[in-house]
Write an enzyme that holds these catalytic residues in place. Sequence first.
Site, PDB file in Angstrom:
ATOM      1  N   GLU B  69     -25.118  23.676  54.428  1.00 35.84           N
ATOM      2  CA  GLU B  69     -26.435  23.038  54.559  1.00 35.84           C
ATOM      3  C   GLU B  69     -27.493  24.002  55.067  1.00 35.84           C
ATOM      4  O   GLU B  69     -28.591  24.071  54.507  1.00 35.84           O
ATOM      5  CB  GLU B  69     -26.343  21.829  55.514  1.00 35.84           C
ATOM      6  CG  GLU B  69     -27.704  21.197  55.768  1.00 35.84           C
ATOM      7  CD  GLU B  69     -27.669  19.892  56.539  1.00 35.84           C
ATOM      8  OE1 GLU B  69     -26.650  19.587  57.167  1.00 35.84           O
ATOM      9  OE2 GLU B  69     -28.698  19.185  56.497  1.00 35.84           O
ATOM     10  N   ASP B  89     -21.044  20.951  56.080  1.00 32.46           N
ATOM     11  CA  ASP B  89     -22.125  20.414  56.896  1.00 32.46           C
ATOM     12  C   ASP B  89     -21.730  20.672  58.352  1.00 32.46           C
ATOM     13  O   ASP B  89     -20.818  20.023  58.855  1.00 32.46           O
ATOM     14  CB  ASP B  89     -22.318  18.914  56.636  1.00 32.46           C
ATOM     15  CG  ASP B  89     -23.579  18.380  57.291  1.00 32.46           C
ATOM     16  OD1 ASP B  89     -24.006  17.272  56.942  1.00 32.46           O
ATOM     17  OD2 ASP B  89     -24.146  19.070  58.157  1.00 32.46           O
ATOM     18  N   ILE B  91     -23.204  20.046  61.237  1.00 31.60           N
ATOM     19  CA  ILE B  91     -23.384  18.854  62.078  1.00 31.60           C
ATOM     20  C   ILE B  91     -23.921  17.737  61.193  1.00 31.60           C
ATOM     21  O   ILE B  91     -25.114  17.717  60.853  1.00 31.60           O
ATOM     22  CB  ILE B  91     -24.371  19.093  63.244  1.00 31.60           C
ATOM     23  CG1 ILE B  91     -23.848  20.181  64.177  1.00 31.60           C
ATOM     24  CG2 ILE B  91     -24.576  17.803  64.036  1.00 31.60           C
ATOM     25  CD1 ILE B  91     -24.722  20.420  65.407  1.00 31.60           C
ATOM     26  N   ASP B  92     -23.050  16.803  60.817  1.00 33.99           N
ATOM     27  CA  ASP B  92     -23.561  15.628  60.117  1.00 33.99           C
ATOM     28  C   ASP B  92     -23.902  14.594  61.184  1.00 33.99           C
ATOM     29  O   ASP B  92     -23.055  14.219  61.981  1.00 33.99           O
ATOM     30  CB  ASP B  92     -22.530  15.074  59.124  1.00 33.99           C
ATOM     31  CG  ASP B  92     -23.169  14.020  58.231  1.00 33.99           C
ATOM     32  OD1 ASP B  92     -22.575  12.955  58.023  1.00 33.99           O
ATOM     33  OD2 ASP B  92     -24.292  14.269  57.734  1.00 33.99           O
ATOM     34  N   THR B  94     -27.310  14.978  62.808  1.00 32.91           N
ATOM     35  CA  THR B  94     -28.095  15.787  63.741  1.00 32.91           C
ATOM     36  C   THR B  94     -29.002  14.920  64.610  1.00 32.91           C
ATOM     37  O   THR B  94     -29.182  15.202  65.800  1.00 32.91           O
ATOM     38  CB  THR B  94     -28.914  16.857  62.995  1.00 32.91           C
ATOM     39  OG1 THR B  94     -28.006  17.739  62.333  1.00 32.91           O
ATOM     40  CG2 THR B  94     -29.776  17.670  63.949  1.00 32.91           C
ATOM     41  N   ASP B 219     -22.843  16.411  52.751  1.00 32.65           N
ATOM     42  CA  ASP B 219     -22.690  15.222  53.598  1.00 32.65           C
ATOM     43  C   ASP B 219     -21.475  14.404  53.189  1.00 32.65           C
ATOM     44  O   ASP B 219     -20.906  13.693  54.020  1.00 32.65           O
ATOM     45  CB  ASP B 219     -23.921  14.300  53.478  1.00 32.65           C
ATOM     46  CG  ASP B 219     -25.173  14.914  54.070  1.00 32.65           C
ATOM     47  OD1 ASP B 219     -26.251  14.788  53.441  1.00 32.65           O
ATOM     48  OD2 ASP B 219     -25.075  15.506  55.154  1.00 32.65           O
TER      49      ASP B 219
END
Lengths: 280, 287
Positions: B69, B89, B91-92, B94, B219
């Site tokens: 990402e 990803d 940090i899905d 955020t 995601d």
Amino acid sequence: MEDPWQDAMDHAVALARKAGTLVRDAVQNDMKVMLKSTSVDLVTQTDQKVEKLIIESVAKKFPTHCFIGEESVAAGEACVLTDSPTWIIDPVDGTTNFVHGYPFVAVCIGFAVNKQLEFGVVYSCIEDKMYTGRKGKGAFCNGEALQVSDQRDITQSIVASEFGSTRDPEVMDKVFSTMRKVLCLPVHGLRGAGSAAINMCHVAAGSVEAYYETGIHCWDFAASAVIVSEAGGVLMDVEGGPMDLMSRRVVAANCQVIAERIVKEIDAFQPTRDDAAAQD
Amino acid sequence: MAEWTECMNFGISVAKQASQVVLDAFKKDKEVMLKSSPADLVTETDQRVEKILISAIKEKYPTHKFIGEESVAAGDRVELTKAPTWIIDPIDGTVNFVHRFPFVAISIAFAVNQQTEFGIVYSLVEDKMYCAQKGKGAFLNGVPLLTSGQEDVNQCLVVTEIGAERDDLALYTMTSNIMRLLKLPVHGVRAVGTAAVDMCLIATGGADVYYHIGMHCWDIAASAIIVQEAGGVVIDTDGSEFDMMSRKVIAASSLPVAKRIAEVVQAFPCRRDDVDPSMCICGASSC
């Protein structure tokens, strides 16, 4: 000075934990579902079993105390808050979640004397999070002190709410118009755990800035109201006046400024009050 | 294939290691930057975690490719070739991370010949490691996962998100989708704030259907295979075959439920992840 209600609160915590274990076990097993109100407002045998467990145990230890329980009211008991010490109980907040095994289900026990909330216990039993609040003594989750968020800017906020169990088109229009206005403030996002009590505990924990909903009942938010307040948060009615436990509506927020900003966007409506029969 | 099992186990271990960086930062104040909208956030932790993951994986597998990402945000093109490719990803969720709302996941998928071979979603505040390898089932902390199997949409619990877009068309589309679903009726609609964790809840059987428009391949690539290996189905919101680059997904307990949701849900136009970002959403080189 000794706390006159410490004993009652300790009992409430122990009962919530016992009841929560029952609920958690039931999530693994077959759950009987009976329909209440509409095809989306569910109640199960576990709701009734848990409420009976709590009321019987409390009545034995505190024989002069009164009760307002969700399932008792559904069975015909009056929903009246007098000056007497009164336990306000939701045995399973988030019954839809419970039926599905969606992990936000809470046993809620609020306690009021002279119509003032004294303590609240919310046990989010699948997460094993015991939230408590005692008037003047702070709010805690699993022993750790809770503190609301220090955010003052609504555009940097997360807001929690729910769509509710009514499918009345006029009500749904208001729910959605409010939601669109709140989103357009803009806010960082919207969350919905499916339990009013747990949503409010998230406000107390500082992970969301505000929660609002119309259509809930007194047993859904009596306990968590104390927890929010003791974590430094504010409570008000959706039209900006003081919170009214029987009004079926609440805004819970980290601070006055955020609460008032949310109130400005709410398209308010008034469901039948919880104490409506008593007023007739 | 046995060699992909080794890759997956390596992926799990780097996810666990990188999670410590996220957990350390979780309780602290964060400096927040905006991406595409006032609700599309990124922090220095997102960028740092992605670097850690990519450099650890590159060291062990120097020929493998990456779609990450934050790398894409920094200008990399999204291109899924036949080469072994890690889709990340860091940090899905955020927004959740910034707010200390405890649903935050590291999501890692791995594809070869443009087919997803395994997926890892680590919901790190909860310490829940979801994973699935093609043909070998889905697991949560080692316990097998099974979707609910629900086939009646009126008995469904739906999970979705409003998303990060705040323009009128997107907001109207997203909110009216929810209203139409509630009127079917369904049992309810929930939102936890991360696509990866939302979809894993379908894999656990705790909810029956997730849908979204506007998310990205990183995601959902991992959680899609987790849902499938738990017995669920994943399709596009228009009812066609799942395409991780299309920015639209339905993940459900059963095909009848997925198809019913596809009949109700409408999408707003989104540029595909694998299209040149200088192109217009409609496909023209300029509008």
